[in-house]
Design an enzyme around this catalytic site. Structure first.
Site, PDB file in Angstrom:
ATOM      1  N   ASP A  60       0.880  -1.170   0.000  1.00  0.00           N
ATOM      2  CA  ASP A  60       0.000   0.000   0.000  1.00  0.00           C
ATOM      3  C   ASP A  60       0.917   1.219   0.000  1.00  0.00           C
ATOM      4  O   ASP A  60       1.586   1.502   1.003  1.00  0.00           O
ATOM      5  CB  ASP A  60      -0.903  -0.007   1.236  1.00  0.00           C
ATOM      6  CG  ASP A  60      -1.852   1.193   1.261  1.00  0.00           C
ATOM      7  OD1 ASP A  60      -1.639   2.141   0.487  1.00  0.00           O
ATOM      8  OD2 ASP A  60      -2.797   1.171   2.067  1.00  0.00           O
ATOM      9  N   VAL A  61       0.944   1.947  -1.114  1.00  0.00           N
ATOM     10  CA  VAL A  61       1.913   3.051  -1.263  1.00  0.00           C
ATOM     11  C   VAL A  61       1.676   4.196  -0.279  1.00  0.00           C
ATOM     12  O   VAL A  61       2.542   5.050  -0.116  1.00  0.00           O
ATOM     13  CB  VAL A  61       1.926   3.614  -2.710  1.00  0.00           C
ATOM     14  CG1 VAL A  61       2.449   2.590  -3.703  1.00  0.00           C
ATOM     15  CG2 VAL A  61       0.561   4.155  -3.128  1.00  0.00           C
ATOM     16  N   TYR A 155      -7.237  15.648  -7.566  1.00  0.00           N
ATOM     17  CA  TYR A 155      -6.363  15.015  -8.559  1.00  0.00           C
ATOM     18  C   TYR A 155      -5.350  16.030  -9.090  1.00  0.00           C
ATOM     19  O   TYR A 155      -4.156  15.760  -9.173  1.00  0.00           O
ATOM     20  CB  TYR A 155      -7.203  14.426  -9.691  1.00  0.00           C
ATOM     21  CG  TYR A 155      -6.425  13.497 -10.609  1.00  0.00           C
ATOM     22  CD1 TYR A 155      -6.122  12.202 -10.218  1.00  0.00           C
ATOM     23  CD2 TYR A 155      -5.991  13.930 -11.860  1.00  0.00           C
ATOM     24  CE1 TYR A 155      -5.404  11.345 -11.055  1.00  0.00           C
ATOM     25  CE2 TYR A 155      -5.283  13.089 -12.708  1.00  0.00           C
ATOM     26  CZ  TYR A 155      -4.987  11.795 -12.295  1.00  0.00           C
ATOM     27  OH  TYR A 155      -4.273  10.958 -13.134  1.00  0.00           O
ATOM     28  N   THR A 197     -14.594   6.957 -17.818  1.00  0.00           N
ATOM     29  CA  THR A 197     -15.372   7.445 -18.964  1.00  0.00           C
ATOM     30  C   THR A 197     -15.762   6.254 -19.824  1.00  0.00           C
ATOM     31  O   THR A 197     -14.928   5.395 -20.092  1.00  0.00           O
ATOM     32  CB  THR A 197     -14.507   8.363 -19.863  1.00  0.00           C
ATOM     33  OG1 THR A 197     -13.311   7.662 -20.171  1.00  0.00           O
ATOM     34  CG2 THR A 197     -14.172   9.685 -19.237  1.00  0.00           C
TER      35      THR A 197
END
Ligand SMILES: NC(=O)c1ccc[n+]([C@@H]2O[C@H](COP(=O)([O-])OP(=O)(O)OC[C@H]3O[C@@H](n4cnc5c(N)ncnc54)[C@H](O)[C@@H]3O)[C@@H](O)[C@H]2O)c1
Length: 248
Positions: A60-61, A155, A197
Site C-alpha cells: 500500500d503506497v 487530482y 469514462t
C-alpha cells in the site's frame, strides 16, 4: 543486450494498466523488476507470467512501513535498487471543489502525492550508497493544467505536487548521480480511464492533435528511456506524453 540489462527496478501499481505495461517492457529489456500493488491476485499473476526476473510484493503506497518492506525485499532478492517508478494512482471522487468531500481529497493526496515522498525517501539511501539511480514519478497533464474535463481539485493538486516534488529531489540528489523526472500522460487506454469514462470521443478527441488516445506502451517507452542510462543528462524535467494536448 537489453536497454536495462543489470538494473533492478521497483514499479508501483504494476498489477494492471500502465504499471503492468512498464513491468513487461522493463523485463523484456533485461531488468529485474519488483512489481507492487494493492491488487495481490493481479500482481502475482503478472509476476508469474514474467518469470524469474520478476517478483511481486503486496504494497500500500500510502503506508511508509509498507515501503520499508518493499525495499527490504527488493534488496534481499536482487541486491540493490537502480530504478523506482512511482506509478500507482487513483482518479478519486470527481466533484467541484465545494462538493468534494474531505476524505476523498485526503485519499487522492495520500495515494498520488504522499506515496511519492514515501517512495523516494525509502529508496534514496540505497541509491546514494550505489551512487546511481533513476526515479520516474508519474504525474499527468493534470499536473500541468487544470482544464481537461476532470473537475477534481484533489487530482490536480496531487499531480501538480508530484511535479514540484520531482524537481526538489532532483536538485538535492544530482550530486549523488541520481536523476528524478516526472512523466505527464494525456489520455491513455487503461482500466482507470475506462472506469472513468465510457468512451473518449467527440469533444475530448478534438482536443488531441494526434486525434486518438494512447496505448500504455506509448507511455512505457518514455518511462524506459528515463529509467535507462540513455537519459544520463536528463533530470528535474517534465516529460509530456499527451499527443500534443498541451501544445496550444
Ligand atoms: N490512464 C490515463 O489516462 C492517465 C493519464 C494521466 C496520468 N495517469 C496516471 O498514471 C498512473 C497509472 O494509471 P492507470 O491509468 O494505469 O491506472 P489503473 O487504475 O489502471 O492502475 C493503477 C494501479 O494502481 C494500484 N493502486 C491504487 N492505489 C494503490 C495503493 N494505495 N497502493 C498500491 N497500489 C495502488 C491499483 O490497484 C492499480 O493496479 C496513475 O498515477 C494515474 O494517475 C493516468
Amino acid at each position: 543486450m537489453g536497454r536495462l540489462s543489470g538494473k533492478v527496478a521497483i514499479i508501483t501499481g504494476a498489477a494492471r494498466g500502465m504499471g503492468a505495461s512498464h513491468a513487461r517492457l522493463f523485463v523484456e529489456q533485461g531488468a529485474r523488476v519488483v512489481l507492487t500493488d494493492l491488487n495481490v491476485a493481479g500482481g502475482e499473476a503478472l509476476a508469474k507470467e514474467l518469470g524469474d526476473n520478476a517478483m511481486f510484493v503486496a504494497h500500500d503506497v500510502t503506508k511508509p512501513e509498507s515501503w520499508e518492506t518493499v525495499v527490504a525485499k527488493a534488496v534481499a532478492a536482487y541486491g540493490t535498487i537502480d530504478i523506482l517508478v512511482n506509478n500507482a494512482g487513483i482518479l478519486g471522487p470527481m466533484a467541484p471543489t465545494a462538493e468534494l468531500d474531505n476524505d476523498g481529497y485526503d485519499l487522492v493526496c495520500a495515494v498520488n502525492q504522499h506515496s511519492v515522498f514515501y517512495g523516494m525517501k525509502a529508496v534514496l539511501p540505497v541509491m546514494v550508497k550505489a551512487a546511481r539511480g533513476s526515479i520516474v514519478n508519474i504525474s499527468s497533464i493534470a499536473g500541468m493544467a487544470a482544464n481537461y474535463g476532470f473537475p477534481s481539485l484533489a487530482y490536480v493538486a496531487s499531480k501538480f505536487a508530484v511535479r514540484g516534488m520531482t524537481k526538489a529531489t532532483a536538485m538535492e540528489y544530482g550530486k549523488h548521480n541520481i536523476r528524478v523526472n516526472s512523466v505527464h500522460p494525456g489520455f491513455i487506454q487503461t482500466p482507470m480511464m475506462v472506469e472513468a469514462t465510457d468512451e473518449v470521443g467527440g469533444e475530448a478527441l478534438a482536443q488531441i492533435p494526434l486525434g486518438r488516445i494512447a496505448q500504455p506502451i506509448e507511455v512505457s517507452n518514455v518511462v524506459l528511456f528515463l529509467a535507462s542510462d540513455e537519459s544520463s543528462y536528463v533530470t528535474g524535467a517534465e516529460h509530456l506524453v499527451d499527443a500534443g494536448m498541451l501544445a496550444h
